[in-house]
Design an enzyme around this catalytic site. Structure first.
Site, PDB file in Angstrom:
ATOM      1  N   ARG A  62       0.830  -1.211   0.000  1.00 29.39           N
ATOM      2  CA  ARG A  62       0.000   0.000   0.000  1.00 29.39           C
ATOM      3  C   ARG A  62       0.866   1.263   0.000  1.00 29.39           C
ATOM      4  NH1 ARG A  62      -3.188   2.756   4.368  1.00 29.39           N
ATOM      5  NH2 ARG A  62      -5.117   3.566   3.437  1.00 29.39           N
ATOM      6  N   HIS A  66       0.375   4.200  -2.725  1.00 22.91           N
ATOM      7  CA  HIS A  66       0.034   5.570  -2.339  1.00 22.91           C
ATOM      8  C   HIS A  66       1.168   6.547  -2.640  1.00 22.91           C
ATOM      9  CE1 HIS A  66      -3.592   4.821   0.528  1.00 22.91           C
ATOM     10  NE2 HIS A  66      -3.675   4.119  -0.587  1.00 22.91           N
ATOM     11  N   ASN A  94      -4.171   8.287   4.264  1.00 23.34           N
ATOM     12  CA  ASN A  94      -3.015   7.749   4.992  1.00 23.34           C
ATOM     13  C   ASN A  94      -3.064   7.944   6.501  1.00 23.34           C
ATOM     14  OD1 ASN A  94      -1.750   6.994   2.542  1.00 23.34           O
ATOM     15  ND2 ASN A  94      -0.933   9.063   2.283  1.00 23.34           N
ATOM     16  N   HIS A 194      -6.013  -5.810  -2.809  1.00 20.77           N
ATOM     17  CA  HIS A 194      -6.834  -5.926  -1.605  1.00 20.77           C
ATOM     18  C   HIS A 194      -7.071  -7.383  -1.222  1.00 20.77           C
ATOM     19  CE1 HIS A 194      -8.756  -1.619  -1.742  1.00 20.77           C
ATOM     20  NE2 HIS A 194      -7.452  -1.626  -1.494  1.00 20.77           N
TER      21      HIS A 194
END
Length: 318
Positions: A62, A66, A94, A194
């Site tokens: 992740r 991001h 975040n 995911h």
């Protein structure tokens, strides 16, 4: 005279070679000579971290995602807030949820130790750690392109504007990905990340209490650990087998058991339904496309050559 001219030409060529920017393009061999132990060291630290806590694999994946969605893959997400840096760690996507920073610190320390000096960028560490995390949980491997450099700034505003939201519908998701040069297949494949990890209650509370395109039994199960009031930081798995990289995420979507609104948006009568169905029954197709999309995402606007810097500490500018 001819001899002297040839000598001058030879000197010019040598000077040109010495000053040429050969690192302008990413390459999987970037550290082969300057630090051949870099990648094995990253792998060792990542495997130990994931072995200690399976969820860490999703957290490291992740971070890379991001990072890349905010002005390119430049490790801007790792910078702490200062008087001149509005940290992306405080962005909506975040704050109180992005994690794994200590593991990145450990990787950086170990890599710099084996290299003898800071030659591996924090941005490359994020890219390699994401790949090694997926592999550690049974997912596919891919060749990571290397040679990124680290940013000297960050933008919480850009993080808020660019990172896809868990509350988005399909058209908005497609737009967010398209803005990064990623197509619909990339959207579905990368969302498959995911298949590992968890989400906080506040990100799916509205879905399990108010949405109709959700399996009632699944909604009740999630409601048992995510109350209508409070409990916002309580966790639930994004996939029933959150510690293993498989097709469970897509199988869940077909059954209307997507945890996040943005998850179920991928299978809700829209253009991505067919691909979700394919991935739900074909691990090979999903794995191959996920790997390709990870490479593509990792190539988003990297800093190379003399741009940016190689941070000594991933949390702050040199």
């Amino acid at each position: 005279m001819a001899s002297r001219s040839l000598l001058c030409l030879y000197a010019f060529v040598l000077f040109s070679l010495a000053t040429a920017d050969f690192s302008a393009a990413l390459s999987p061999y970037f550290y082969n000579k300057v630090c051949p132990k870099a990648l094995p060291t990253i792998k060792r630290v990542v495997e130990a971290a994931v072995q200690k806590e399976k969820r860490m694999g999703a957290s490291l994946l992740r971070l890379h995602f991001h990072d890349c969605f905010v002005n390119g893959c430049d490790a801007s997400i790792l910078l702490d807030a200062t008087s001149t840096i509005d940290s992306e760690k405080n962005a909506g996507a975040n704050a109180n949820s992005a994690r794994g920073f200590n593991v990145v610190d450990d990787i950086k320390s170990q890599v710099d130790k084996v290299c003898g000096r800071p030659v591996v960028s924090c941005a490359d560490i994020l890219a390699v750690a994401a790949r090694d995390s997926v592999v550690a949980l049974g997912g596919p491997s891919w060749t990571v392109q290397l040679g990124r450099r680290d940013s000297t700034t960050a933008s919480r505003t850009d993080a808020n504007n660019n990172i896809p939201s868990p509350f988005m519908d399909l058209p908005a998701l497609i737009t967010r990905f398209s803005n990064q040069g990623l197509d619909t297949k990339d959207l579905v494949a990368l969302s498959g990340g995911h298949v590992i990890g968890f989400a906080q209650c506040n990100f799916f509370k509205n879905r399990i209490y108010n949405e109709s395109n959700i399996d009632p039994a699944f909604a009740r199960a999630r409601q048992s650990t995510c109350p209508p009031n409070g409990g916002d930081t309580k966790l639930a798995p994004l996939d029933p087998t959150a510690a293993r990289f498989d097709t469970g995420y897509f199988t869940n979507l077909v059954k209307r058991r997507g945890l996040l609104h943005s998850d179920q948006a991928l299978f809700n009568g829209g253009s991505t339904d067919t691909l979700v169905k394919t991935y739900s029954t074909n691990f090979g197709a999903f794995s191959a496309d996920f790997a390709k999309s990870m490479v593509k995402m990792g190539n988003i606007k990297p800093l190379t050559g003399k741009k940016g810097q190689i941070r000594v500490n991933c949390r702050k500018v040199n």
